[in-house]
Scaffold this active site. Structure first.
Site, PDB file in Angstrom:
ATOM      1  N   GLU A  29       1.094  -1.405  -0.038  1.00 18.89           N
ATOM      2  CA  GLU A  29      -0.279   0.239   0.260  1.00 18.89           C
ATOM      3  C   GLU A  29       0.821   1.412  -0.179  1.00 18.89           C
ATOM      4  O   GLU A  29       1.900   1.146   0.403  1.00 18.89           O
ATOM      5  CB  GLU A  29      -0.385  -0.001   0.830  1.00 18.89           C
ATOM      6  CG  GLU A  29      -1.995  -0.967   1.553  1.00 18.89           C
ATOM      7  CD  GLU A  29      -2.312  -1.182   2.998  1.00 18.89           C
ATOM      8  OE1 GLU A  29      -2.352   0.325   3.457  1.00 18.89           O
ATOM      9  OE2 GLU A  29      -3.068  -1.955   3.177  1.00 18.89           O
TER      10      GLU A  29
ATOM     11  N   LYS B 229       2.202   4.631   1.713  1.00 15.06           N
ATOM     12  CA  LYS B 229       2.276   4.836   2.656  1.00 15.06           C
ATOM     13  C   LYS B 229       1.608   6.726   3.083  1.00 15.06           C
ATOM     14  O   LYS B 229       3.168   7.485   2.602  1.00 15.06           O
ATOM     15  CB  LYS B 229       3.522   4.633   3.710  1.00 15.06           C
ATOM     16  CG  LYS B 229       3.927   5.687   4.820  1.00 15.06           C
ATOM     17  CD  LYS B 229       4.832   4.640   5.138  1.00 15.06           C
ATOM     18  CE  LYS B 229       5.494   4.930   7.014  1.00 15.06           C
ATOM     19  NZ  LYS B 229       4.994   6.674   7.501  1.00 15.06           N
TER      20      LYS B 229
ATOM     21  N   ASP C 172       1.275  10.235   3.921  1.00 17.21           N
ATOM     22  CA  ASP C 172       1.276  11.313   5.384  1.00 17.21           C
ATOM     23  C   ASP C 172      -0.003  11.909   5.414  1.00 17.21           C
ATOM     24  O   ASP C 172       0.659  12.621   5.443  1.00 17.21           O
ATOM     25  CB  ASP C 172       2.335  12.050   3.408  1.00 17.21           C
ATOM     26  CG  ASP C 172       3.504  12.687   5.309  1.00 17.21           C
ATOM     27  OD1 ASP C 172       3.189  12.301   6.543  1.00 17.21           O
ATOM     28  OD2 ASP C 172       4.693  13.392   4.745  1.00 17.21           O
TER      29      ASP C 172
ATOM     30  N   TYR D 145      -7.487   1.624   6.372  1.00 18.15           N
ATOM     31  CA  TYR D 145      -6.971   0.299   5.831  1.00 18.15           C
ATOM     32  C   TYR D 145      -6.470  -0.878   6.791  1.00 18.15           C
ATOM     33  O   TYR D 145      -5.879  -1.417   6.708  1.00 18.15           O
ATOM     34  CB  TYR D 145      -5.299   0.822   5.582  1.00 18.15           C
ATOM     35  CG  TYR D 145      -4.797   1.401   6.284  1.00 18.15           C
ATOM     36  CD1 TYR D 145      -4.958   1.794   7.853  1.00 18.15           C
ATOM     37  CD2 TYR D 145      -4.073   3.248   5.521  1.00 18.15           C
ATOM     38  CE1 TYR D 145      -4.068   2.268   9.125  1.00 18.15           C
ATOM     39  CE2 TYR D 145      -3.550   3.931   7.396  1.00 18.15           C
ATOM     40  CZ  TYR D 145      -3.924   3.647   8.410  1.00 18.15           C
ATOM     41  OH  TYR D 145      -3.219   4.535   9.481  1.00 18.15           O
TER      42      TYR D 145
ATOM     43  N   LYS E  72      10.269   3.491   3.612  1.00 21.99           N
ATOM     44  CA  LYS E  72      10.464   4.958   3.336  1.00 21.99           C
ATOM     45  C   LYS E  72      11.457   5.422   2.232  1.00 21.99           C
ATOM     46  O   LYS E  72      12.468   5.429   2.113  1.00 21.99           O
ATOM     47  CB  LYS E  72      11.276   6.155   4.434  1.00 21.99           C
ATOM     48  CG  LYS E  72      10.071   5.480   5.803  1.00 21.99           C
ATOM     49  CD  LYS E  72       9.229   6.573   5.993  1.00 21.99           C
ATOM     50  CE  LYS E  72      10.082   7.315   6.343  1.00 21.99           C
ATOM     51  NZ  LYS E  72       9.022   8.631   8.179  1.00 21.99           N
TER      52      LYS E  72
ATOM     53  N   CYS F  51      12.446  47.659  -0.720  1.00 23.79           N
ATOM     54  CA  CYS F  51      11.410  46.952  -1.194  1.00 23.79           C
ATOM     55  C   CYS F  51      11.641  46.335  -2.531  1.00 23.79           C
ATOM     56  O   CYS F  51      11.150  47.107  -3.714  1.00 23.79           O
ATOM     57  CB  CYS F  51       9.862  47.216  -1.312  1.00 23.79           C
ATOM     58  SG  CYS F  51       8.548  45.839  -1.855  1.00 23.79           S
TER      59      CYS F  51
ATOM     60  N   CYS G 110       8.297  47.494  -4.595  1.00 26.42           N
ATOM     61  CA  CYS G 110       7.652  49.409  -4.482  1.00 26.42           C
ATOM     62  C   CYS G 110       8.535  50.086  -4.170  1.00 26.42           C
ATOM     63  O   CYS G 110       8.554  51.019  -3.879  1.00 26.42           O
ATOM     64  CB  CYS G 110       6.735  48.982  -3.512  1.00 26.42           C
ATOM     65  SG  CYS G 110       6.755  48.399  -1.437  1.00 26.42           S
TER      66      CYS G 110
ATOM     67  N   CYS H 231       8.157  44.289   3.529  1.00 27.17           N
ATOM     68  CA  CYS H 231       7.920  45.344   3.230  1.00 27.17           C
ATOM     69  C   CYS H 231       6.700  46.092   4.306  1.00 27.17           C
ATOM     70  O   CYS H 231       6.175  45.656   3.795  1.00 27.17           O
ATOM     71  CB  CYS H 231       7.612  45.774   1.403  1.00 27.17           C
ATOM     72  SG  CYS H 231       7.334  47.007   1.360  1.00 27.17           S
TER      73      CYS H 231
ATOM     74  N   CYS I  67       1.273  48.425  -0.431  1.00 30.99           N
ATOM     75  CA  CYS I  67       2.694  47.694  -1.782  1.00 30.99           C
ATOM     76  C   CYS I  67       2.138  47.030  -2.718  1.00 30.99           C
ATOM     77  O   CYS I  67       1.850  46.537  -2.086  1.00 30.99           O
ATOM     78  CB  CYS I  67       3.924  46.854  -1.115  1.00 30.99           C
ATOM     79  SG  CYS I  67       4.828  45.966  -2.440  1.00 30.99           S
TER      80      CYS I  67
HETATM   81  S1  IVH Z   1      -1.126   0.390   8.796  1.00 31.32           S
HETATM   82  C1  IVH Z   1      -0.168  -1.260  12.899  1.00 31.32           C
HETATM   83  N1  IVH Z   1      -0.904   1.724   6.348  1.00 31.32           N
HETATM   84  O1  IVH Z   1       2.188   4.961   8.950  1.00 31.32           O
HETATM   85  C2  IVH Z   1       0.003  -0.900  11.623  1.00 31.32           C
HETATM   86  N2  IVH Z   1      -0.636   3.045   8.454  1.00 31.32           N
HETATM   87  O2  IVH Z   1       4.750   4.973  10.543  1.00 31.32           O
HETATM   88  C3  IVH Z   1       0.081   0.722  11.502  1.00 31.32           C
HETATM   89  N3  IVH Z   1       0.821   5.294   7.155  1.00 31.32           N
HETATM   90  O3  IVH Z   1       0.789   5.243  12.229  1.00 31.32           O
HETATM   91  C4  IVH Z   1      -1.043   1.346  10.748  1.00 31.32           C
HETATM   92  N4  IVH Z   1      -0.145   4.788   5.976  1.00 31.32           N
HETATM   93  O4  IVH Z   1      -0.942   6.794  10.378  1.00 31.32           O
HETATM   94  C5  IVH Z   1      -0.969   1.834   7.775  1.00 31.32           C
HETATM   95  N5  IVH Z   1      -1.061   1.976   4.397  1.00 31.32           N
HETATM   96  C6  IVH Z   1      -1.053   1.983   5.211  1.00 31.32           C
HETATM   97  C7  IVH Z   1      -0.130   3.228   5.898  1.00 31.32           C
HETATM   98  C8  IVH Z   1       0.061   4.107   6.881  1.00 31.32           C
HETATM   99  C9  IVH Z   1       0.219   5.754   6.231  1.00 31.32           C
HETATM  100  C10 IVH Z   1       0.753   5.761   8.882  1.00 31.32           C
HETATM  101  C11 IVH Z   1      -0.145   5.640   9.713  1.00 31.32           C
HETATM  102  C12 IVH Z   1       0.524   5.158  10.902  1.00 31.32           C
HETATM  103  C13 IVH Z   1       2.295   5.485  10.282  1.00 31.32           C
HETATM  104  C14 IVH Z   1       2.866   4.819  10.802  1.00 31.32           C
END
Ligand code: IVH
Length: 672
Positions: A115, A117, A119, A232, A320, A415, A418, A433, A438
């Site tokens: 999946e 990740k 943010d 998820y 990551k 500036c 202006c 400024c 301006c």
């Molecule tokens: S699973 C025990 N799935 O990443 C399972 N987490 O670094 C934990 N996150 O706290 C969650 N995308 O906020 C899962 N597809 C994804 C995610 C995900 C982002 C975040 C989540 C977690 C953090 C951990």
């Protein structure tokens, strides 16, 4: 009553229709009707519900935003800990994780789900009998905060899941969904720009903005910020419900939750690696930020066998992505003027390709950052970019291959837009400024002036102000008061009635009190509260404009930094002229002079419960008259919580934080 039965049927049918279009728009991103048609349906429902208030149900699409600002959030214990993930950064670490999975389970052919990740921040949703009843933040993993009212405003989160859907998908009636709450990058940028133009602090990334939004005490604010939620996990009593993670995702999707479509069930770690690679290339095409890939063991039985280490499961791992970076030459620096007048140094770079995008500019943030980097023009610099966020200069490259630059970066005295002399207030990093006229600052300044809490000129939004500026009709806020109907009729989308409405709004704004005008000037550090203190202390715009920095410092809560900023503003001839014109236009330049006491100076109070002899406003007034400050929520900075009858969560919070709790009588003694 047959009439009500009819209405009930009609209302329910309309709700179904609206839910369906919400789902198409917010979950599938595939709207079938225009926003206008959608709004019409909602208005129709609102009207019907207005006529039959007894038929309103909590899961009606009209009930997403409701309720008043809250006093604070309740703490809620999670059904099972909300864990984080261990990170890997390269192929070796990923393989090591796979080996461990094999060793611990004794199984070789393990399936994984890959999946994105996302943010954002993780969130838990509780559904009782198919109805959304709880939204809780992760908090410390064991206990989070109840943010249900805010979560209800997120349109991709279903307020209810119909029984038939639960049955069809095999999801139980009582369940918990966990997932990621996030703010799309485009919305982040737009909202941040709006904040900047109002002089509000900006958020450094969408994740922080999301966290700030979901913890808003006023759900109406959350509702105005487009958050999105991807599910998820599906739990019952804290345990994973389905026997495979891939099935969980499918069931959630069929039940109407938004599940990220960019996922894959794979049968080997090689395929995982391919997925990781693919998305590293494509991550910029996504409308939200990701910081890596999450790999999860598909079979729940294997997950259970693997268990957890401390804070993270052994059955899942994050890969990551590293910050994308490139090395290039710093060819020059130009200074950009923001809407608050802030000057930002922008690095002009020899074009360099980073993660598939050509980068020519990067931010150097401010003068301190330039100093920290020790950057000179001609240097080779490392430039980093994450998602859609503006690239930044991360460091100067110092090695044998890259020669050092020699030319110092000049800090402008004027500036660049202006040519007004720029100012750096003591203790501040940014140069600004201070010319209210301006052009670079104009849009933001006018929008602030016209906004609701200020001069309240309804209808004077970005599109109108932009047109006014483009046509040279508004060069500063005083020009607003010279506008006539002919000017407005020449603009796009203006007819006689709409033009008259704006003129009426402008005329009405003249009735607003002095403190609003002071606030509207957009003087740095002068927010609503300071403007009020200034207006009360000086009683007139003239007295304020002619006050020395020392005199300004006599005002409640005005320190040297604020005083200097105000004096600076009024010492600028263009600003003085502008203020003079506002006075001539008939804005309130006189107010009620009022001396506040100093007995409670520096003390912060929070009121809770019902007082016997005062309304909230009266109590607030009394404390403020004595120089105190009244805040909305309890924190470590609170000095006293004044508790009346039926005091609620604030009292608990006070006790928890060890803040002094006093009653009405004690409050009177302190204030008098
Ligand atoms: S699973 C025990 N799935 O990443 C399972 N987490 O670094 C934990 N996150 O706290 C969650 N995308 O906020 C899962 N597809 C994804 C995610 C995900 C982002 C975040 C989540 C977690 C953090 C951990």
């Amino acid at each position: 009553m047959p009439a009500d039965k009819d209405a009930e049927k009609q209302i329910e049918a309309l709700r179904e229709k609206i839910r369906h279009h919400e789902y198409l728009y917010y979950v599938l991103d595939r709207p079938q009707i225009s926003d206008f048609e959608f709004d019409k349906l909602v208005q129709e429902l609102q009207q019907l519900e207005g006529e039959h208030p007894a038929l309103i149900t909590p899961d009606s699409p009209t009930q997403r935003v409701g309720g008043k600002p809250r006093e604070g959030f309740f703490k809620v214990r999670h059904s099972s800990p909300m864990l984080s993930l261990d990170n890997t950064y390269n192929q070796d670490e990923l393989s090591a994780w796979e080996r461990r999975v094999h060793e611990l389970t004794g199984v070789k052919g393990v399936d994984y789900v890959c999946e994105l990740k996302l943010d954002g921040m993780s969130l838990s949703l509780g559904y009782d009998d198919g109805q959304l009843v709880r939204g809780v933040t992760r908090g410390d993993g064991t206990t989070g905060e109840d943010v249900t009212l805010n979560v209800r405003t997120v349109r991709s989160i279903p307020l209810s899941v119909p029984k038939e859907k639960l049955k069809k998908t095999g999801i139980p009636a009582y369940f918990e969904v966990r997932g990621e709450l996030l703010m799309p990058t485009a919305a982040f940028k737009k909202l941040n720009e709006e904040r900047e133009s109002k002089g509000l602090p900006t958020f450094s990334n969408p994740r922080n903005f999301t966290a700030g939004t979901v913890r808003q005490l006023d759900p109406n604010i959350t509702a105005q910020r487009p958050l999105d939620f991807f599910a998820y996990m599906l739990l019952q009593d804290g345990r994973t419900y389905f026997d495979h993670h891939s099935k969980t995702l499918e069931a959630l999707e069929s039940a109407g939750f938004k599940v990220n479509p960019h996922r894959k069930l794979v049968h080997s770690i090689d395929e995982v690696w391919k997925f990781i690679h693919q998305w590293e290339e494509k991550r910029d095409s996504l409308p939200y930020e990701i910081d890596g890939i999450v790999v999860k063991v598909d079979r729940t039985a294997l997950q259970d066998e693997l268990g957890f280490t401390g804070k993270a499961p052994r059955w899942a791992i994050a890969y990551k992505y590293s910050a994308r970076a490139g090395i290039t030459k710093l060819e020059g620096v130009r200074w950009q003027v923001g809407r608050t007048g802030k000057l930002t140094p922008v690095a002009e770079l020899a074009p360099v390709s980073i993660g598939g995008t050509t980068v020519r500019n990067a931010t150097l943030h401010n003068v301190d950052e330039i100093e920290r980097l020790g950057a000179k023009i001609g240097d080779y610099v490392q430039v980093e970019r994450g998602g859609d966020v503006i690239p930044k200069v991360a460091k100067v490259v110092e090695d044998k291959v890259h020669p050092r630059g020699k030319q110092e970066i000049d800090i402008p005295e004027k500036c660049p837009v202006c040519a007004t002399r720029v100012v750096r207030t003591e203790g501040e990093v940014d140069y600004r400024c201070v010319n209210a006229n301006c052009p670079a600052k104009l849009l933001g300044t006018v929008l602030h002036f016209a906004s609701r809490g200020v001069m309240n000129i309804d209808g004077m939004g970005e599109s109108l102000v932009n047109q006014l500026i483009e046509r040279g009709l508004v060069k500063n806020v005083a020009d607003i008061y010279d506008l006539n109907k002919k000017d407005l009729l020449g603009l796009e989308r203006f007819a006689d009635k709409s033009a008259q409405n704006i003129l009426d709004e402008i005329a009405n704004s003249k009735k607003l009190p002095l403190e609003r005008v002071v606030y509207g000037l957009g003087i740095r550090f002068v927010g609503e509260r300071t403007a009020q203190f200034l207006a009360e202390h000086f009683g007139s715009m003239d007295a304020l404009a002619n006050a020395s920095a020392e005199q300004l410092e006599e005002v409640n809560e005005v320190g040297p930094r604020v005083a200097e900023s105000i004096a600076e503003f009024f010492s600028n001839p263009a600003n003085r002229k502008l203020v003079e014109r506002l006075g001539k236009a008939g804005l309130a330049f006189k107010g009620q002079q009022k001396e506040r006491g100093t007995k409670l100076a520096g003390k912060t109070f929070v009121l809770t419960g019902t007082l016997a002899h005062y309304t909230r406003d009266e109590a607030k007034q009394m404390l403020e008259d004595a120089g105190g400050k009244v805040a909305g929520s309890v924190s470590k900075k609170t000095d006293y919580v004044v508790a009346g009858a039926d005091a609620g969560s604030k009292l608990d919070q006070a006790k928890e934080l060890g803040v002094a709790v006093i009653d009405e009588g004690e409050m009177e003694k302190l204030a008098r």
